[in-house]
Design an enzyme around this catalytic site. Structure first.
Site, short mmCIF file in Angstrom:
data_model
loop_
_atom_site.label_atom_id
_atom_site.label_comp_id
_atom_site.label_asym_id
_atom_site.label_seq_id
_atom_site.Cartn_x
_atom_site.Cartn_y
_atom_site.Cartn_z
N CYS A 2 -0.96 -2.60 -8.15
CA CYS A 2 -1.29 -1.16 -7.18
C CYS A 2 -1.91 -0.55 -6.30
O CYS A 2 -2.88 -2.15 -6.50
CB CYS A 2 -1.45 -0.07 -8.93
SG CYS A 2 -0.60 0.25 -9.88
N CYS A 3 -1.82 -0.23 -5.61
CA CYS A 3 -2.89 -0.06 -4.64
C CYS A 3 -2.61 1.50 -3.69
O CYS A 3 -1.93 1.86 -3.95
CB CYS A 3 -2.80 -1.47 -3.29
SG CYS A 3 -1.37 -1.52 -1.97
N TRP A 4 -3.45 1.53 -2.62
CA TRP A 4 -3.22 2.65 -1.95
C TRP A 4 -1.91 3.70 -2.27
O TRP A 4 -1.48 4.08 -2.44
CB TRP A 4 -4.50 2.85 -0.94
CG TRP A 4 -4.28 4.89 -0.58
CD1 TRP A 4 -4.58 4.89 0.47
CD2 TRP A 4 -5.41 5.49 -1.64
NE1 TRP A 4 -4.73 6.61 0.20
CE2 TRP A 4 -5.35 6.55 -0.93
CE3 TRP A 4 -5.52 5.62 -2.98
CZ2 TRP A 4 -5.74 7.57 -1.11
CZ3 TRP A 4 -5.97 6.81 -3.59
CH2 TRP A 4 -6.03 7.81 -2.90
#
Length: 151
Positions: free
Chosen positions: A64-66
């Site tokens: 996950c990232c932005w």
């Protein structure tokens, strides 16, 4: 199943992801901002989770990232990893079915908790296609992996 999770930020949806996976009976290994002392940078923690899959220490990973884009790019640089950025259940189903994806990439910005559940339901319900054309595409990806040098 043992699943690695990485996130570059400690966001509510990342915490919900850990809870959902554990509720489903999975053993969860955590990298990045959700693991005190780990490198929280999206490239580093996504690579760490992907390497666990490539090494056979985990069957799958969720990175996950932005936006989910950087996490998917970093994970896909690890030979043996097929990461798919999924923003809906249909894409998650297809990623598992036709691409035999072993890493799910999620956007911390776009994924709500109800959507997270739908994506995970589809991801875990789907199985890799046995269709010769689909398997041929996966074999091609594996050959591409083999032609790259590992850092």
């Amino acid at each position: 199943m043992r699943i690695c999770v990485s996130s570059d930020m400690d966001e509510p949806v990342a915490r919900a992801l850990l809870g959902q996976l554990r509720e489903r009976g999975h053993e969860v290994l955590v990298h990045g901002a959700l693991s005190p002392g780990d490198d929280p940078q999206w490239a580093a923690c996504s690579e760490a989770a992907a390497r666990e899959v490539a090494a056979g220490n985990a069957e799958q990973a969720v990175v996950c990232c932005w936006t989910g884009t950087g996490a998917s790019i970093a994970a896909n640089k690890v030979p043996g990893v097929r990461a798919a950025l999924c923003t809906d259940a249909y894409t998650a189903d297809g990623a598992r079915r036709w691409n035999d994806a072993n890493v799910l990439a999620l956007s911390l910005r776009l994924t709500s908790e109800p959507l997270l559940k739908e994506i995970l339901d589809a991801w875990f319900a789907a199985t890799a296609s046995t269709d010769p054309e689909d398997r041929g595409n996966i074999a091609r990806i594996e050959r591409l992996d083999g032609s790259r040098s590992t850092p």
